[in-house]
Design a protein around this motif. Structure first.
Motif, PDB file in Angstrom:
ATOM      1  N   LEU A   1      64.273  31.442  36.730  1.00 45.41           N
ATOM      2  CA  LEU A   1      63.722  30.344  37.708  1.00 45.41           C
ATOM      3  C   LEU A   1      63.698  30.623  39.125  1.00 45.41           C
ATOM      4  O   LEU A   1      64.540  31.006  39.742  1.00 45.41           O
TER       5      LEU A   1
ATOM      6  N   TRP B   1      77.322  17.898  33.838  1.00 44.81           N
ATOM      7  CA  TRP B   1      77.001  16.486  34.148  1.00 44.81           C
ATOM      8  C   TRP B   1      76.433  15.595  32.778  1.00 44.81           C
ATOM      9  O   TRP B   1      75.674  16.398  32.303  1.00 44.81           O
TER      10      TRP B   1
ATOM     11  N   LEU C   1      70.000  18.951  34.867  1.00 45.78           N
ATOM     12  CA  LEU C   1      71.317  19.415  35.136  1.00 45.78           C
ATOM     13  C   LEU C   1      71.994  19.928  33.701  1.00 45.78           C
ATOM     14  O   LEU C   1      71.995  18.997  32.581  1.00 45.78           O
TER      15      LEU C   1
ATOM     16  N   LYS D   1      70.617  12.373  25.017  1.00 47.23           N
ATOM     17  CA  LYS D   1      70.364  11.248  25.801  1.00 47.23           C
ATOM     18  C   LYS D   1      71.208  11.270  27.021  1.00 47.23           C
ATOM     19  O   LYS D   1      71.247  10.305  27.975  1.00 47.23           O
TER      20      LYS D   1
ATOM     21  N   VAL E   1      71.241  13.457  29.422  1.00 54.85           N
ATOM     22  CA  VAL E   1      70.878  14.620  30.528  1.00 54.85           C
ATOM     23  C   VAL E   1      70.411  14.048  31.803  1.00 54.85           C
ATOM     24  O   VAL E   1      69.746  12.876  31.650  1.00 54.85           O
ATOM     25  N   TYR E   2      70.830  14.484  32.729  1.00 53.86           N
ATOM     26  CA  TYR E   2      70.227  13.919  34.231  1.00 53.86           C
ATOM     27  C   TYR E   2      69.017  14.756  34.540  1.00 53.86           C
ATOM     28  O   TYR E   2      69.217  16.279  34.497  1.00 53.86           O
ATOM     29  N   VAL E   3      68.006  14.227  34.685  1.00 57.26           N
ATOM     30  CA  VAL E   3      66.707  14.919  34.826  1.00 57.26           C
ATOM     31  C   VAL E   3      66.508  14.951  36.304  1.00 57.26           C
ATOM     32  O   VAL E   3      66.712  14.079  37.035  1.00 57.26           O
ATOM     33  N   LEU E   4      65.748  15.884  36.773  1.00 55.19           N
ATOM     34  CA  LEU E   4      65.418  16.129  38.442  1.00 55.19           C
ATOM     35  C   LEU E   4      64.313  15.733  38.697  1.00 55.19           C
ATOM     36  O   LEU E   4      63.164  16.358  37.940  1.00 55.19           O
TER      37      LEU E   4
ATOM     38  N   LEU F   1      63.058  20.067  34.863  1.00 55.22           N
ATOM     39  CA  LEU F   1      64.549  20.446  35.008  1.00 55.22           C
ATOM     40  C   LEU F   1      65.446  19.612  34.895  1.00 55.22           C
ATOM     41  O   LEU F   1      65.402  18.319  35.095  1.00 55.22           O
TER      42      LEU F   1
ATOM     43  N   TYR G   1      66.468  16.321  45.484  1.00 59.49           N
ATOM     44  CA  TYR G   1      66.444  16.447  44.300  1.00 59.49           C
ATOM     45  C   TYR G   1      66.882  15.223  43.889  1.00 59.49           C
ATOM     46  O   TYR G   1      68.028  14.787  43.999  1.00 59.49           O
ATOM     47  N   VAL G   2      66.042  14.151  43.293  1.00 53.12           N
ATOM     48  CA  VAL G   2      66.245  13.015  42.867  1.00 53.12           C
ATOM     49  C   VAL G   2      66.931  13.058  41.245  1.00 53.12           C
ATOM     50  O   VAL G   2      65.967  13.841  40.794  1.00 53.12           O
ATOM     51  N   LEU G   3      67.937  12.261  41.091  1.00 52.25           N
ATOM     52  CA  LEU G   3      68.038  12.255  39.527  1.00 52.25           C
ATOM     53  C   LEU G   3      67.913  10.863  38.909  1.00 52.25           C
ATOM     54  O   LEU G   3      67.798   9.895  39.390  1.00 52.25           O
ATOM     55  N   ARG G   4      67.550  11.292  37.753  1.00 51.75           N
ATOM     56  CA  ARG G   4      67.444  10.082  36.863  1.00 51.75           C
ATOM     57  C   ARG G   4      68.046  10.286  35.592  1.00 51.75           C
ATOM     58  O   ARG G   4      67.937  11.243  35.005  1.00 51.75           O
ATOM     59  N   ARG G   5      68.600   9.223  34.803  1.00 54.57           N
ATOM     60  CA  ARG G   5      69.269   9.358  33.352  1.00 54.57           C
ATOM     61  C   ARG G   5      68.077   9.314  32.351  1.00 54.57           C
ATOM     62  O   ARG G   5      67.141   8.588  32.412  1.00 54.57           O
ATOM     63  N   LEU G   6      68.056  10.610  31.468  1.00 56.76           N
ATOM     64  CA  LEU G   6      66.775  10.439  30.712  1.00 56.76           C
ATOM     65  C   LEU G   6      66.642   9.204  29.697  1.00 56.76           C
ATOM     66  O   LEU G   6      65.863   8.733  29.656  1.00 56.76           O
ATOM     67  N   GLN G   7      67.819   8.472  29.475  1.00 58.62           N
ATOM     68  CA  GLN G   7      67.883   7.313  28.672  1.00 58.62           C
ATOM     69  C   GLN G   7      68.446   6.145  29.274  1.00 58.62           C
ATOM     70  O   GLN G   7      69.145   5.289  28.826  1.00 58.62           O
TER      71      GLN G   7
ATOM     72  N   GLY H   1      75.103  12.186  31.548  1.00 62.03           N
ATOM     73  CA  GLY H   1      74.665  10.561  32.193  1.00 62.03           C
ATOM     74  C   GLY H   1      75.272   9.555  31.049  1.00 62.03           C
ATOM     75  O   GLY H   1      75.121   8.258  31.339  1.00 62.03           O
TER      76      GLY H   1
END
Lengths: 441, 441
Positions: free
Chosen positions: B7, A113, A81, A59, A61-64, A79, B62-68, A115
């Motif tokens: 990668l 990192w 972080l 929960k 994780v920062y997704v890119l 991907l 690269y833009v970030l979003r928190r998974l939850q 979140g």
């Protein structure tokens, strides 16, 4: 642009605070290298499927995503972080196994990192300093002693509040529960892990409800959890509880070895503490948690353990043991509270004053002569009045100002006002003034 | 888990390659600190509105979003990873202006991320080493000389291919175009920036079409761009072109100062090169680009310039001058081609051999005695046959093995086979063996 505001959970340091952090990290690095650990730096990102393998932290994780990703990128793996340095290290070991020599010991000091909601001592970006020893197939138990000693060494000599390492062994606890007749020993461990938070009675109830323990078994589990000692005297105390089990015996032997070796090498640093459980499933031997003494409620500032399966590619298994020091968690609160500071905010030891702007090339040459002998120097920003140039140094904590007059080259200690004619090729500042130092309030 | 694949665009190093990178970074850090630059580390993320202020690079973010992420987070600003160290530094300066002393000089060595398609020498994650000097209101021109000298010093003594810094001055070019009668001098600069890629004829055509230049004006621009010199002789060459303009004069004076000072301090490093334009709008004085000699087509490995408005909060303006060294861009290709290597893959200088596993505590004590004097040591993983323990050291490049026999403590140089009885409290390895060193093929 108006004045930007800090981002909650992303602490940043002022120059003098950063000097403290830098010196602490240098100290850790030096200790790790003295013990033969090689440095690694892994990329900040991992494919999401790697990051989500441990359900527990998914929960956070920062997704890119690339702002302008297009169709041709459809094949790109998603991907995120990294949220710790263990997952990337395990992946690195598998990816490069053919090029590494095992046992492989590495340290890694990088940001991670998460979140999660920022709150007391929890950050969204923070630095960790990890050491791990990983082997191919089998990992001898003596490494479980060694990593504790390395961390003891690394934390020694730092101007930090007193910390202690609490250690336990998974085999010991699970063997004890097994010997008692409890079947789901992993669940029992997870329940004991809550003891400090929920108290004895609630823990006993959970054991009875959750792993079908009898009141007597629950009581025995709590008795075990109450045992702690700075030496291997805990072995007799545990034996006195009258539980027999081969796994328990293995755990007792391994934990005694860690505690005895640590008592000899770093007296007072390690304490055997049977209530240390570490919630995570993958630990299989010694588990470690380091607390600030008297501030145990703040949670651990360093933790880790042995895992028999750090990584596995189906053919080979890589067992490991490691510890992770929470650098930001340890330092940021002390820095923000002003409990740690630096003697100055710049590396500069000497300011070369200017009589006239035309002298700048000559002053640069003087500065270079001192730099060639390792003395950090900068030249005055302008040929202002001498008092103003001294003020420039004073504001930054630069201890010495060098100037040239009829009597030759003079160096003034602006703290004492002492001034003397010096020889540029032999003068050295006192050792304690060469670089900024950490001061503790 | 099967074997993970690298990668694309996220280079990672093997331990011995990382030792090279670490020593190069240490060398840069030491040079920057000798010149009085304080270190900063900014967070990896910035609000997207900060990152998108420069249109040019927005596509790479690269833009970030928190998974939850949930509803309560709606107020969170959208975040992206920084694509350089200048934008975060400008934001940091504004945010902390009240707590910083100006002129403020800082260095920053961190990774940056760009979502661009990975190709020859371009990465999605790479390390930069930046220095900047920023002032409040006014920034004296002598800092434009100084940062060039600092970079000359920092790159000196590294086992890298020969590099040269090409410098120009925006005032010089723009003043020249202005003096010629060209109105859109910024567009003229952008066109000249393409000269190396598209050639003289296409550049002339672009000048005629794009900024309404006459063929004679276009020819004069190309003549200016063809001038280069290792000393201030370029001043006369440019004057001989017969263009007069006060801004041109300012530029000539400033560029001559940079070139003359650099020629004195670091002969052969700096060359005045009138075709250096740097496409970015915000440079207002000296501009710098460092190329590997003979490999100019690979693009610059370090670049920067003076910007009169690094940051501004409406009330105050902060002019600055800085340079950014592309650490990964410089090193990764050399490491991957095997052109740079380390003398060993571990920090360890001495392996303490074991006669018997029971001797481990005694061997640990011996290791600690050597570590106390700064010698990196590790103890053998097992009391295997002596030949096997030597092989362990040999595989990693550890030069010395220490063992104990009837004659006392012996140290063997496993490269020469030389062996001698030593006193643990006084023995030192030769200075060149204490730490791994960089070797260049």
């Amino acid at each position: 642009m108006s004045r930007p505001q800090p981002l909650s959970g992303f602490p940043e340091l002022l120059p003098r605070q950063r000097i403290v952090e830098q010196q602490v990290v240098d100290h850790l690095r030096r200790a790790f290298e003295l013990h033969g650990f090689a440095n690694l730096q892994t990329r900040a990102v991992e494919p999401m499927d790697q990051l989500l393998r441990k359900g527990e932290t998914s929960k956070e994780v920062y997704v890119l995503r690339r702002l302008q990703a297009d169709d041709r990128d459809a094949s790109d793996a998603e991907l995120g972080l990294h949220f710790d340095l263990t997952v990337p290290f395990a992946r690195y070991v598998l990816e490069n196994a053919g090029k590494l020599n095992f046992p492989f010991r590495r340290y890694q000091i990088q940001p991670v990192w998460r979140g999660e909601r920022p709150q007391g001592g929890r950050y969204r970006e923070f630095w960790q300093a990890d050491i791990d020893i990983v082997d191919l197939g089998e990992l001898p138990a003596h490494y479980e002693v060694e990593v504790a000693l390395v961390v003891a060494d690394a934390l020694k000599g730092l101007p930090l509040p007193k910390v202690r390492m609490h250690v336990n062994n998974r085999k010991l606890s699970q063997g004890f529960y097994q010997g008692l007749g409890i079947r789901d020993t992993e669940e029992a461990l997870r329940i004991i892990d809550k003891l400090d938070k929920i108290g004895r009675d609630a823990t006993a109830k959970l054991l009875i409800d959750g792993v079908d323990a009898t009141p007597e078994q629950a009581e025995a589990c709590l008795k075990l959890a109450s045992i702690s000692a700075e030496d291997s005297s805990f072995v007799d105390e545990i034996r006195a509880l009258g539980v027999a089990d081969p796994l328990l015996e293995e755990g007792l032997t391994e934990l005694a070895a860690v505690v005895d070796a640590a008592a000899a090498a770093a007296p007072g640093f390690v304490v055997a503490d049977m209530k240390i459980a570490r919630g995570l499933d993958y630990y299989t031997g010694t588990v470690y948690e380091v607390f600030i003494e008297g501030e145990e409620h703040l949670g651990s500032v360093c933790s880790g353990g042995r895992y028999d399966k750090l990584a596995s590619d189906g053919k080979n298994t890589y067992p490991g043991v490691g510890l992770s020091i929470g650098v930001s968690r340890l330092l940021v609160p002390l820095l923000q509270a002003g409990k740690l500071d630096a003697t100055r905010e710049v590396p500069t030891c000497v300011l070369v004053a200017l009589n006239h702007e035309d002298d700048r090339p000559a002053s640069n040459a003087i500065a270079q002569r001192l730099r060639a002998r390792g003395i950090p120097v900068q030249v005055s920003p302008s040929a202002a009045k001498f008092g103003k140039q001294i003020k420039f140094a004073d504001k930054r904590g630069i201890p010495f100002v060098l100037f040239t007059n009829d009597e030759g080259t003079q160096i003034k200690d602006i703290r004492s006002g002492d001034q003397a004619t010096v020889d540029l090729d032999t003068w050295n500042p006192p050792a304690e003034d060469l670089h900024p130092r950490i001061t503790a309030a």
